[in-house]
Motif scaffolding. Structure first.
Motif, PDB file in Angstrom:
ATOM      1  N   ARG A  27      -5.090  -1.613  11.888  1.00 58.85           N
ATOM      2  CA  ARG A  27      -5.621  -0.682  10.911  1.00 58.85           C
ATOM      3  C   ARG A  27      -7.384  -1.085  11.089  1.00 58.85           C
ATOM      4  O   ARG A  27      -8.316  -0.062  11.380  1.00 58.85           O
ATOM      5  N   LEU A  43      -8.670  -7.936   4.916  1.00 51.27           N
ATOM      6  CA  LEU A  43      -8.423  -7.790   6.043  1.00 51.27           C
ATOM      7  C   LEU A  43      -9.752  -7.725   6.906  1.00 51.27           C
ATOM      8  O   LEU A  43     -10.679  -7.621   6.203  1.00 51.27           O
ATOM      9  N   PRO A 102      -7.427   0.476   5.683  1.00 45.64           N
ATOM     10  CA  PRO A 102      -7.069   0.940   4.374  1.00 45.64           C
ATOM     11  C   PRO A 102      -7.616   0.364   3.236  1.00 45.64           C
ATOM     12  O   PRO A 102      -7.161   0.831   1.977  1.00 45.64           O
ATOM     13  N   MET A 135       0.829  -1.116   0.129  1.00 47.43           N
ATOM     14  CA  MET A 135      -0.067   0.032   0.016  1.00 47.43           C
ATOM     15  C   MET A 135       0.920   1.263   0.021  1.00 47.43           C
ATOM     16  O   MET A 135       1.998   1.052   0.463  1.00 47.43           O
ATOM     17  N   ARG A 136       0.318   2.420  -0.349  1.00 46.45           N
ATOM     18  CA  ARG A 136       1.053   3.605  -0.615  1.00 46.45           C
ATOM     19  C   ARG A 136       0.315   4.563   0.344  1.00 46.45           C
ATOM     20  O   ARG A 136      -0.950   4.742   0.294  1.00 46.45           O
ATOM     21  N   GLU A 137       1.281   5.324   1.061  1.00 54.06           N
ATOM     22  CA  GLU A 137       0.563   6.260   1.987  1.00 54.06           C
ATOM     23  C   GLU A 137       1.714   7.473   1.899  1.00 54.06           C
ATOM     24  O   GLU A 137       2.830   7.077   1.797  1.00 54.06           O
ATOM     25  N   ALA A 140      -4.418  10.100   1.856  1.00 53.39           N
ATOM     26  CA  ALA A 140      -4.911   9.029   0.792  1.00 53.39           C
ATOM     27  C   ALA A 140      -4.029   7.499   1.188  1.00 53.39           C
ATOM     28  O   ALA A 140      -3.142   7.519   1.597  1.00 53.39           O
ATOM     29  N   VAL A 141      -4.777   6.653   0.744  1.00 51.47           N
ATOM     30  CA  VAL A 141      -4.000   5.503   0.832  1.00 51.47           C
ATOM     31  C   VAL A 141      -4.721   4.727  -0.445  1.00 51.47           C
ATOM     32  O   VAL A 141      -5.525   4.571  -0.694  1.00 51.47           O
ATOM     33  N   GLN A 142      -3.231   4.314  -0.964  1.00 53.17           N
ATOM     34  CA  GLN A 142      -3.495   3.319  -2.290  1.00 53.17           C
ATOM     35  C   GLN A 142      -3.156   1.895  -2.055  1.00 53.17           C
ATOM     36  O   GLN A 142      -2.219   1.445  -1.575  1.00 53.17           O
TER      37      GLN A 142
END
Lengths: 267, 360, 182
Positions: free
Chosen positions: B275, B346, C63, B170-172, C34-36
């Protein structure tokens, strides 16, 4: 039979003696020849590292005063790769055996040759797993008796030196524990050559191999090596002339010395 | 920034200068970034022929005093186990990142799991102790990877970054600190025996090439480093110390947070499920649910469970069939209920809320 | 306000890159969170790939996308797998040429692939055209932010082409809004 030719004794840990090797074992000869060659290079215990896997041959670094890693079975070369790439200024020498190098470590062996990484590997080839009591290895000759080939080995063996040549090593030679001077010179040539060097040293294992193969005495095994080792030039000439190669005979000498691109060489 | 990228950047910031690896989904981006970045910081990247060789090269590099790391996933992690045991026995600091995917075997290469938590703890043969951290965000991938190097050096033990495909991919947005605090490996005092430890159980480090002349072996060895593989006392003394230096320091290295300590229903989580739990607590918004979230997962902070004095039940959502839940259950008299989720998804926060409501 | 955007198409269309660019526009250039994330299979090309972005003013805890309010669908297979179940309240952008079905929610059929092919002569930027249309129709991030994010993300030497594609997408999006209003 090794003779005291140089300063190898300065490199031994006297507080580790006596060693574990059997009476008549050829490994001590190879260790002495290696230390003699290292000493002649002018290397010191501070800038030289010995690395080994598992087996009789791999106990050697424990008797040497330098920094050393006695690692897991078959993996000495990748450990050595990590040391050499991190500290190219250190001289890294690997002690291994035929089972350690060619069976469990075979893949690491050919990839190190391909990378042509600047290591010198001294393989004590005794045709057998000595430490576990004489089981067949990838170098056990056809027909030879071991505890796991009780009716004679029915698998063809590896030719370690030719394998290293094919895989890309810069220096490859084979001698035996009978050929002390030649072996020492060959190891020295391997140490001098940048890139991957393999010196295959055929050694007698009277306990694990000789006993079962009518070579019970160490002297008988050494004589067998003397009588069956054919100098490379003669071997090649016989091949070229189509002469029959005697059964049991094997070539000794320099297989290759070249200057292919190498890895881990100090610039 | 992607989680795997943050992991590699955190390692570099912590001074990692050797990476030996082998491509495997979903960890490969770490190796790819190291291949690009290592030469630019004067370090070494090498792609080895398999994972056995990767971890071997890392251990070799570490003995030259270099901070060294590898990254892998389940199948490669399994292959590394023997040499991880070697690193434990020889007290070689190193960092191993496991971006966990669904197993056993090849399983689900592209889906997340936390199925290797017991393997990192007990996967190598013999009695062992190790340290493991588990990030729950891209930011923590950076911070905890950097921290893993300090823990590995401090205790001279392999330290694991036990992450998963969700966090890895994931990207944050992350805030990169100006500098990461680095505690250098404590060198062996010249003249001391290389494997003689002080009160903390951790010997000084004799890096190769400094004239120590140290012999390192995976055999049972005495304080000189010499093999002594048949003496029962030498073996008991060595292995007990290797375990105790980690287990005895669990308070010192503990890293966790406690939310709503008076709650009667308490979640315990680490990694991606953190999360879900945090979302569930925010959605409920009434302080009735507690949360123990672990950043250092091994050694498990047993004393942290006691912070929840009113707890009637611990609920433990994991991306496995209940691995760390078993450890928690061993350490408390309060019932611990595993909340498994396998297959790659998840835990939905609504599912956790409904579950918690059932216990309130 | 939490927005969940789901992208789907076939591998090789740049479905993951689209999500990365959108996330970057929101998180770096619009100052939001933002979360990708993504779901992908073993195929590097083909297959139905899916990626997602969550954009929120608040910190994003959970997420994963659970109930997208925006869909961007660029293949029929992607539509069947990831778009067909869109709720009535959602809005969908779909590639007019590559997606045959139409959803029950509001949608914009954007000729992204055909315009990329015919107008820009580079089918590879169809995903960027789609991103432009997405921003023009939903305002989920600002046009300035998405422009910057595209420039941050595309290979050197392709900036002009990608910017052209993005602006073409803005136009197509605005046109579609006008058609819808009419």
């Amino acid at each position: 039979m090794t003779g005291n030719q140089g300063g190898f004794q300065d490199w031994l840990r006297e507080d580790r003696l006596p060693h574990i090797y059997c009476t008549g074992c050829g490994n001590g000869t190879v260790i002495n020849c290696t230390l003699d060659a290292v000493d002649k290079m002018g290397w010191t215990p501070e800038n030289t590292v010995f690395i080994s896997g598992i087996g009789c041959s791999s106990r050697a670094p424990g008797y040497i005063v330098t920094d050393s890693l006695h690692t897991t079975h078959g993996r000495a070369i990748p450990f050595a790769t990590g040391v050499k790439l991190s500290r190219p200024d250190l001289h890294v020498v690997v002690f291994t055996g035929d089972g350690d190098l060619a069976a469990i470590g075979g893949n690491h062996f050919i990839h190190a040759c391909r990378r042509n990484i600047d290591l010198t590997v001294v393989c004590m080839n005794n045709f057998i797993y000595g430490m576990t009591g004489g089981q067949g290895s990838p170098c056990t000759p056809m027909g030879a008796i071991s505890t796991t080939t009780p009716y004679g080995c029915n698998e063809p063996p590896f030719d370690l030196a030719s394998l290293a040549v094919a895989a890309g090593a810069n220096y490859v030679s084979r001698w035996t524990s009978y050929h002390v001077r030649e072996l020492t010179k060959a190891i020295r040539a391997g140490l001098e050559t940048p890139g991957f060097s393999l010196i295959e040293a055929v050694v007698q294992c009277p306990t694990g191999y000789g006993r079962k193969n009518r070579l019970r005495e160490a002297g008988a095994m050494v004589a067998w090596m003397r009588d069956n080792a054919v100098l490379m030039q003669k071997w090649r000439r016989m091949q070229e002339e189509g002469l029959p190669l005697p059964s049991g005979a094997f070539p000794v000498g320099e297989f290759v010395r070249r200057n292919l691109p190498a890895m881990g060489v100090l610039e | 920034m992607q989680g795997n990228t943050a992991c590699a950047e955190g390692a570099l910031a912590a001074g990692c200068r050797f990476f030996g690896g082998y491509p495997i989904t979903p960890s490969t981006e770490i190796a790819e970034l190291m291949a690009r970045r290592m030469p630019k910081v004067g370090g070494t990247f090498v792609q080895m022929e398999d994972e056995l060789a990767s971890i071997a090269s890392v251990i070799g590099a570490s003995w030259t005093g270099t901070r060294a790391m590898t990254a892998t996933s389940g199948p490669g992690f399994s292959l590394m186990m023997e040499n991880i045991g070697y690193a434990i026995m020889t007290e070689t600091p190193c960092v191993i990142v496991d971006v966990q995917r669904g197993g056993p075997s090849t399983g689900q290469p592209t889906r997340a799991a936390q199925g290797d938590m017991m393997q990192c703890r007990f996967g190598s043969h013999g009695d062992t102790s190790i340290i493991a951290v588990s990030p729950a965000s891209v930011q923590e991938m950076y911070e905890l990877t950097a921290k893993a190097f300090d823990l590995a050096d401090r205790y001279r033990v392999p330290t694991f970054v036990m992450t998963d495909e969700i966090i890895g991919h994931m990207r944050e947005r992350i805030a990169i600190p100006d500098a990461v605090g680095i505690t250098p490996r404590r060198p062996l005092e010249q003249g001391s025996l290389p494997f003689a430890a002080g009160e903390d159980g951790v010997p000084g480090f004799p890096a190769f090439g400094n004239g120590y002349g140290v012999h390192v072996t995976g055999l049972t060895h005495d304080e000189r480093g010499y093999p002594s593989s048949t003496d029962p006392h030498v073996h008991a003394r060595l292995v007990s110390r290797l375990v105790e230096k980690v287990e005895g320091a669990r308070r010192e290295m503990a890293d966790f947070t406690v939310t709503n300590p008076d709650a009667e229903v308490v979640f315990i989580s680490y990694g991606a499920p953190v999360r879900s739990v945090e979302q569930a607590i925010r959605d409920m918004d009434d302080g009735r649910i507690g949360h123990l979230r672990l950043r250092v997962v091994w050694p498990f902070p047993d004393f942290a469970l006691a912070a929840f004095t009113s707890a009637r039940v611990f609920l433990m959502p994991e991306l496995n069939l209940g691995q760390m839940a078993r450890e928690a259950a061993r350490l408390t008299n309060v019932p611990v209920v595993p909340v498994p989720e396998i297959g790659g998804e998840l835990h939905l926060p609504d599912r956790l809320i409904a579950l918690a409501e059932g216990y309130l | 306000m939490r927005h969940e955007v789901r992208f789907s198409g076939f591998g090789g269309q740049g479905i993951i890159l689209s999500a990365v660019i959108l996330g970057r526009a929101a998180a770096i250039h619009d100052g939001k969170n933002a979360v990708q994330t993504q779901v992908y299979g073993p195929e590097a090309r083909g297959g139905a790939s899916m990626s997602a972005v969550i954009i929120d003013d608040e910190p994003i805890l959970y997420p994963e996308v659970t109930s997208p309010d925006v869909y961007v669908i660029m293949s029929q297979e992607g539509f069947l797998k990831y778009g067909a179940g869109a709720p009535e309240s959602a809005v969908m952008l779909l590639d007019a040429e590559l997606v045959q079905d139409r959803p029950s929610c509001r949608y914009h059929a954007v000729p992204a692939t055909s315009e990329a092919k015919n107008t820009l002569k580079k089918v590879i930027v169809a995903n960027i055209v789609m991103l432009g249309a997405l921003v023009a129709t939903t305002g989920i991030v600002s046009e300035a932010a998405i422009e910057k994010a595209v420039l941050d993300s595309v290979p050197k030497g392709t900036e002009d082409l990608n910017l052209q594609a993005l602006r073409l997408g803005f136009d197509l999006g605005r046109r579609s809004m006008k058609d819808e209003a009419a």
